[in-house]
Each structure stands twice: as C-alpha cells, then as structure tokens.
Motif scaffolding. Structure first.
Motif, PDB file in Angstrom:
ATOM      1  N   CYS A 445       0.844  -1.328  -0.084  1.00  0.00           N
ATOM      2  CA  CYS A 445      -0.005   0.134  -0.009  1.00  0.00           C
ATOM      3  C   CYS A 445       0.806   1.349  -0.086  1.00  0.00           C
ATOM      4  O   CYS A 445       0.578   2.144  -0.752  1.00  0.00           O
ATOM      5  CB  CYS A 445      -0.913  -0.313   1.224  1.00  0.00           C
ATOM      6  SG  CYS A 445      -1.817   1.342   1.153  1.00  0.00           S
ATOM      7  N   SER A 467      -8.298  -4.392   1.180  1.00  0.00           N
ATOM      8  CA  SER A 467      -7.103  -4.455   2.103  1.00  0.00           C
ATOM      9  C   SER A 467      -7.515  -5.863   2.865  1.00  0.00           C
ATOM     10  O   SER A 467      -8.680  -6.133   3.297  1.00  0.00           O
ATOM     11  CB  SER A 467      -7.112  -3.272   2.980  1.00  0.00           C
ATOM     12  OG  SER A 467      -6.545  -3.790   4.349  1.00  0.00           O
ATOM     13  N   PRO A 470      -6.663  -5.300   9.009  1.00  0.00           N
ATOM     14  CA  PRO A 470      -6.845  -3.895   9.787  1.00  0.00           C
ATOM     15  C   PRO A 470      -5.581  -3.198   9.747  1.00  0.00           C
ATOM     16  O   PRO A 470      -5.576  -1.964   9.582  1.00  0.00           O
ATOM     17  CB  PRO A 470      -7.102  -4.259  11.161  1.00  0.00           C
ATOM     18  CG  PRO A 470      -6.837  -5.766  11.345  1.00  0.00           C
ATOM     19  CD  PRO A 470      -6.924  -6.465   9.980  1.00  0.00           C
ATOM     20  N   THR A 472      -2.965  -3.180   7.267  1.00  0.00           N
ATOM     21  CA  THR A 472      -3.122  -2.785   5.881  1.00  0.00           C
ATOM     22  C   THR A 472      -3.868  -1.436   5.904  1.00  0.00           C
ATOM     23  O   THR A 472      -3.660  -0.439   5.381  1.00  0.00           O
ATOM     24  CB  THR A 472      -3.137  -3.686   5.082  1.00  0.00           C
ATOM     25  OG1 THR A 472      -2.196  -4.828   5.291  1.00  0.00           O
ATOM     26  CG2 THR A 472      -2.908  -3.270   3.600  1.00  0.00           C
ATOM     27  N   THR A 473      -5.362  -1.635   6.318  1.00  0.00           N
ATOM     28  CA  THR A 473      -6.263  -0.449   6.264  1.00  0.00           C
ATOM     29  C   THR A 473      -5.669   0.739   7.049  1.00  0.00           C
ATOM     30  O   THR A 473      -6.042   1.871   6.628  1.00  0.00           O
ATOM     31  CB  THR A 473      -7.497  -1.232   6.666  1.00  0.00           C
ATOM     32  OG1 THR A 473      -7.899  -2.226   5.855  1.00  0.00           O
ATOM     33  CG2 THR A 473      -8.503   0.093   6.829  1.00  0.00           C
ATOM     34  N   ILE A 483     -10.500   3.186   1.924  1.00  0.00           N
ATOM     35  CA  ILE A 483     -10.632   1.552   1.674  1.00  0.00           C
ATOM     36  C   ILE A 483     -12.212   1.108   1.510  1.00  0.00           C
ATOM     37  O   ILE A 483     -12.987   1.577   2.566  1.00  0.00           O
ATOM     38  CB  ILE A 483      -9.709   0.797   2.704  1.00  0.00           C
ATOM     39  CG1 ILE A 483      -8.291   0.956   2.701  1.00  0.00           C
ATOM     40  CG2 ILE A 483     -10.220  -0.814   2.673  1.00  0.00           C
ATOM     41  CD1 ILE A 483      -7.499   0.604   1.593  1.00  0.00           C
ATOM     42  N   THR A 486     -12.382  -4.284   4.103  1.00  0.00           N
ATOM     43  CA  THR A 486     -11.013  -5.103   4.740  1.00  0.00           C
ATOM     44  C   THR A 486     -11.753  -6.312   4.862  1.00  0.00           C
ATOM     45  O   THR A 486     -12.839  -6.617   5.316  1.00  0.00           O
ATOM     46  CB  THR A 486     -10.769  -4.209   5.979  1.00  0.00           C
ATOM     47  OG1 THR A 486     -10.635  -2.798   5.862  1.00  0.00           O
ATOM     48  CG2 THR A 486      -9.465  -4.997   6.637  1.00  0.00           C
ATOM     49  N   SER A 488     -12.223 -10.080   6.745  1.00  0.00           N
ATOM     50  CA  SER A 488     -12.308 -10.104   8.027  1.00  0.00           C
ATOM     51  C   SER A 488     -11.562 -11.471   8.600  1.00  0.00           C
ATOM     52  O   SER A 488     -11.204 -11.748   9.659  1.00  0.00           O
ATOM     53  CB  SER A 488     -13.765 -10.440   8.380  1.00  0.00           C
ATOM     54  OG  SER A 488     -14.550 -11.190   7.462  1.00  0.00           O
ATOM     55  N   TYR A 490      -7.592 -12.514   7.561  1.00  0.00           N
ATOM     56  CA  TYR A 490      -6.726 -11.783   7.213  1.00  0.00           C
ATOM     57  C   TYR A 490      -5.860 -12.723   6.148  1.00  0.00           C
ATOM     58  O   TYR A 490      -4.636 -12.651   6.320  1.00  0.00           O
ATOM     59  CB  TYR A 490      -5.903 -11.177   8.294  1.00  0.00           C
ATOM     60  CG  TYR A 490      -6.614 -10.383   9.307  1.00  0.00           C
ATOM     61  CD1 TYR A 490      -7.971  -9.782   8.887  1.00  0.00           C
ATOM     62  CD2 TYR A 490      -6.189 -10.377  10.585  1.00  0.00           C
ATOM     63  CE1 TYR A 490      -8.670  -9.104  10.064  1.00  0.00           C
ATOM     64  CE2 TYR A 490      -6.952  -9.802  11.632  1.00  0.00           C
ATOM     65  CZ  TYR A 490      -8.162  -9.200  11.299  1.00  0.00           C
ATOM     66  OH  TYR A 490      -9.133  -8.627  12.304  1.00  0.00           O
ATOM     67  N   LEU A 495      -9.484 -12.188   1.584  1.00  0.00           N
ATOM     68  CA  LEU A 495      -9.413 -10.914   0.804  1.00  0.00           C
ATOM     69  C   LEU A 495     -10.535 -11.138  -0.375  1.00  0.00           C
ATOM     70  O   LEU A 495     -11.425 -10.241  -0.935  1.00  0.00           O
ATOM     71  CB  LEU A 495      -8.068 -10.561   0.477  1.00  0.00           C
ATOM     72  CG  LEU A 495      -8.013  -9.293  -0.598  1.00  0.00           C
ATOM     73  CD1 LEU A 495      -8.543  -7.930  -0.056  1.00  0.00           C
ATOM     74  CD2 LEU A 495      -6.509  -9.025  -1.035  1.00  0.00           C
ATOM     75  N   CYS A 498     -14.085 -11.134   0.611  1.00  0.00           N
ATOM     76  CA  CYS A 498     -14.262  -9.788   1.114  1.00  0.00           C
ATOM     77  C   CYS A 498     -14.883  -9.017  -0.259  1.00  0.00           C
ATOM     78  O   CYS A 498     -15.754  -8.132  -0.281  1.00  0.00           O
ATOM     79  CB  CYS A 498     -13.420  -9.035   1.737  1.00  0.00           C
ATOM     80  SG  CYS A 498     -13.201  -7.201   1.474  1.00  0.00           S
TER      81      CYS A 498
END
Ligand code: SAH
Length: 505
Positions: A445, A467, A470, A472-473, A483, A486, A488, A490, A495, A498
């Motif tokens: 990022c 993302s 969290p 990275t966000t 964003i 994100t 949930s 990881y 990803l 999401c």
C-alpha cells in the motif's frame, strides 16, 4: 561455423482469456527468441516470453504491417537461426492467414510447426453460454467470414446453402456487415424469428452479449454500439443461453483488478480472482531483496539451539530463513528443540514444506494476536528469535520484552520498491478502466501511494481499494486513501471473499 537452423511456430493464443492458451503454446513462448504478434493475442501472454517482441498489428492511425512483410520477417528471423513464435489470436488456421505464412515459409525452406489454439468461433459462444452444437437443436456448425465487401457483385458465399444448412452459423469479422448478413440469410429463406446473438470481446472481462433474432438483432447491436472483435451466432442453440450463461454471472465478472503483490506471490490471488470472473492485472509495488548483510542472521543461526522460540511473521521471512539455512548447511532438524510460532497459515505451510512443524499460530493473523498468544504463557527470560523485514512495526518485540522475554531481532529480508513499474501503473490509472486495487500488506500500500504520487491521487477516485486486514487498512488511512472493504479473515482467501461480498451487495 554452421548456423543453427531456426524454426517458426505458428501458435494459437486463444480467444482472449489468457488461461486459454495451450500448454504447448505457453512452453514455446518461454523458449522463443522472437515473438511476432498482433492485435487479438492477449498481451499478457507476452509476459511468458523474455525474447524479442515484434508487434505487427494495427496501431492507432497506422495500418498493420502488410502480410508480405510479415512473411519476410518470419523467414528472415528463422534463417538467422532464431526460434520464432508467430502468435495469433484464436487458432492460426481459422481465418488467421496462418496458411499464407506457411506457404511462404515453404518457399524459403524454413522449418515450421503449427500449434492449434482455441478458436473464438467456438470459445466465445461457449463463454456466452451457447454450445455451437446441441442434440436436437444443431448437428452441424459452419464458420463463415463476415468480412466480405457487401457491395461486391457476386458473393463468394453460398447464402442459399448457409440458410438451408439447418445447423449453427458462426460469423467472424461480421460487425460491420451485421445487417447485410441477417438480411441475406432471411432473403435466402431463413426464418426472421431465428435466434441470433452477437458477442463482443468474448472470454474477457469486457465480454458483452446482445441477442435477438435475425430481424431484431441488427438494430439492437447498433443501438448498443457493438464493436469488433465480435462473433455473430445464428441458430436455435442461441436460445440455450438463457439457461446456460455462466461467465457473466460470476461474482467478479467485468471487474478489472490490480494485484500489487510481488510477481512470485501474486499467482494465487490472481488465480482466485480470475476464477470468479475478474480480469487481473499484476503490477508489483514491492519486491523482496536480501538484507544488506547476512552477518546478523548467520550469527544467530550458528547458535540457533540456544533459543526457546522462533517467531516468523511473514512468508517472505520464512523463505529467506530457509534459503539461508540451506546455503549455510544448517539442517532443518536443528530447529527441533525450538518452539516455532507463525503468524498465519501461509507461513506455516511454507515451513511444513521444509519438514518443519509449527507449535503455535494465532487465530487472527496480526501481530497483536501473537502478543496475546504469548501473554497466555510465561515468557520471562525466554529467548526469542524474530527474523523480520528491515524497518517494520515494532509492537511485537516491544510487547514481548515488556513481558520479560529476551528478544533478538534480525533482518532477514528487505521490502523495496521495484524498478520500472511506474510507467505501466500510470498508464493503467490514466486510462481509467481499472475497477479495484488489492493491498495484501502495508508495504504494497505505501509503495503504491509513493509510486502514484501525491498529486495523482485524483486518478484513484473511481477505483475501489481492498485491504487484507486492519494493519494494512490503517496504513492506507494514514496515507489518505479510502478503503472500500477490509477482509475479516486476514488471508488471501479472506481478501477474495471480502471482494465477492462487496460486489454482491
Ligand atoms: N484466428 C482467430 C480469428 C481471427 S479473425 C480465431 O480462431 O479466433 C478475427 C475475428 O475473430 C474477429 O473479427 C472476431 O469475429 C473474432 N474474435 C476473435 N477474438 C474474439 C473475441 N475475444 N470476442 C469476439 N470475437 C472475437
């Protein structure tokens, strides 16, 4: 010295989806000295080749290289001893002028081979949910050029025969003459109500289908602004589409998604997105480099048995550690007496691949959860080795030290900004055809932002950013990015899930 004999391979690139090249074609691209290509071949396929690439297709305002010149080019390169791949859209022998190239090569005594490709004539209808033959509906299929000049006195096509074939008709290169084609077929006796569809940019995220009948289709296609490349399908099989369409209803269909991971790691994410119908563009914003010096890590590896715990917080760290151990001749068995903690399943899998078991892994894949895991045990005076990237967040070692642990940090790799990616990134953004960007770490990022530049953030207005977690966000927010969602869970799978959720809302 006798010159090696070169050879020309006429290779079908498939209809657009880069996954639809043959295994043989891809291998030849890998070993080619020269690739000669034109418009229809998906340019992403060129990434397989490290050879010279020569574009001979149409360019804005300029005509394509005349066929005679292409023929001479192919022969010249081969006679120079080169392995030449002549990459052609679809199949080289289906309206691809492959035959002309072969006949010319024969006259020059140049060796050649043909590697068939998946033709758009079959694959494009298939991606629109139209089988070109089907029991009870069509027992033959005819491929027809729609390119013919409609003002020509006598058509080379036998319209009566086409109209009475009773099977499916597939017209290539027929957009300009769509109306003439439909009129001629009706004039030759086909029913006006016969189902017909035109499929533009088939097998790609830009695929668009306009359907109707021989009488309604031309006006609909015109109203919809259908442009080449497109395939026209005429026949009862077209009606099967209502039940058989599958590609356009994939959850990420039509989305052009940028993957910013390293080339080596992008693969899995790109495949998962592609499987859900997205068009994936890979431009890595990070690259993994060795540390400036191995001295620190080497010293700790030499006395690795003195540690109680080894904590690995990234797959890159694992790769780097395993590589170094191998170079130094440190057997994985020397890790047997140490307990190992990884931050997530990808890290654990890497270790398992090297025959190293993992003793602890947090439920959520962030540093704070590793902290929590260690809070549940007594780590006073425990010796912990933490191989990590240069210049990373320091919550983990700080918290472990506060708990009384004796933590040694060593740099195992560096994350740097790759060279030469900015032009392609800026070209992509300024075309404004990108739908989303994926960030799989804080560094993908922050490097992305650095590459794009503060002044160009407006180019991101219409682009959705996703993302992996969290941390990275947070990084994204600190850099002023918004964003869209994100993950949930990881992980890479999290990803993708999401993004699917986001777009199905
Ligand atoms: N050799 C190629 C055809 C070359 S002629 C093959 O076997 O597919 C070019 C024509 O192919 C275009 O005018 C269009 O009719 C068709 N075509 C190729 N790719 C296409 C695509 N992705 N979507 C729709 N039509 C396509």
């Amino acid at each position: 010295m006798v010159k090696e004999r070169g050879k020309v391979y006429l290779v079908g690139a498939g209809p657009g989806d880069p996954g639809l090249i043959t295994v043989k074609g891809r291998e030849l691209l890998r070993k080619a000295d020269v690739v000669v290509y034109d418009q229809l071949a998906n340019e992403r396929l060129l990434e397989f080749s490290t050879g010279e690439k020569i574009y001979v297709g149409k360019q804005a305002g300029r005509h394509s290289m005349p066929q005679a010149e292409i023929n001479r080019l192919l022969a010249r390169k081969a006679l120079d001893g080169k392995t030449v791949v002549r990459l052609k859209g679809g199949d080289p022998f289906v309206f691809g002028r492959g035959g002309e190239e072969v006949l010319y090569l024969r006259t020059k005594n140049v060796d050649f081979e043909i590697v068939p490709g998946i033709t758009s004539a079959v694959a494009v209808p298939a991606y629109a949910g139209i089988p070109v033959t089907h029991r009870g509906k069509a027992s033959s299929v005819t491929f027809v050029t729609g390119h013919e000049d409609p003002t020509k006195e006598r058509s080379d096509l036998d319209w009566d025969a086409l109209a009475s074939s009773g099977g499916t008709l597939v017209f290539l290169m027929g957009v300009k003459n769509l109306k003439t084609i439909c009129t001629r077929l009706v004039g030759a006796g086909m029913k006006r109500s016969c189902p017909a569809a035109v499929i533009e940019n088939g097998t790609t995220s830009a695929q668009r289908v306009v359907s109707g009948t021989l009488s309604t289709l031309p006006a609909r296609a015109q109203a919809g602004g259908v442009k080449p490349p497109a395939v026209l399908v005429v026949g009862d099989v077209v009606s099967l589409r209502s039940e058989m369409r599958w590609y356009e209803i994939l959850p990420l269909f039509g989305r052009r998604i940028l993957v910013t991971r390293t080339r080596a790691q992008a693969g899995r994410l790109s495949i998962l997105l592609g499987e859900r119908g997205a068009e994936v563009i890979e431009i890595p914003t990070i690259s993994i480099e060795p540390p400036h010096s191995w001295a620190e890590l080497d010293a700790e590896l030499a006395r690795i048995e003195e540690y109680d715990w080894l904590i690995l917080t990234s797959a890159n760290g694992v790769d780097s550690l395993l590589d170094r151990m191998e170079k130094l001749g440190v057997a994985p068995s020397r890790l047997r007496s140490i307990r190992i903690c990884t931050i997530g399943p990808a890290t654990a899998e890497r270790l398992a691949g090297a025959g190293i078991r993992v003793d602890a892994m947090p439920e959520k894949y962030v540093a704070e959860e590793v902290v929590r895991l260690f809070e549940s045990m007594d780590v006073t005076d425990r010796r912990i080795l933490l191989p990590r990237a240069a210049a990373t967040r320091d919550v983990l070692p700080r918290r472990l030290r506060e708990m009384g642990a004796d933590v040694t940090e060593v740099v195992a790799y560096r994350t740097v900004r790759p060279r030469g990616v900015r032009p392609s990134l800026m070209r992509l953004l300024s075309k404004r055809t990108l739908d989303c960007v994926t960030f799989t770490s804080s560094s993908t990022c922050s490097n992305f932002v650095a590459l794009v530049g503060k002044d160009n953030q407006k180019l991101l207005k219409a682009v959705k950013l996703f993302s992996i977690g969290p941390i990275t966000t947070n990084t994204a927010h600190e850099l002023g990015l918004r964003i869209a969602a994100t993950a949930s869970d990881y992980t890479i799978d999290g990803l993708v899930e999401c993004m699917v959720d986001y777009y199905s809302k």
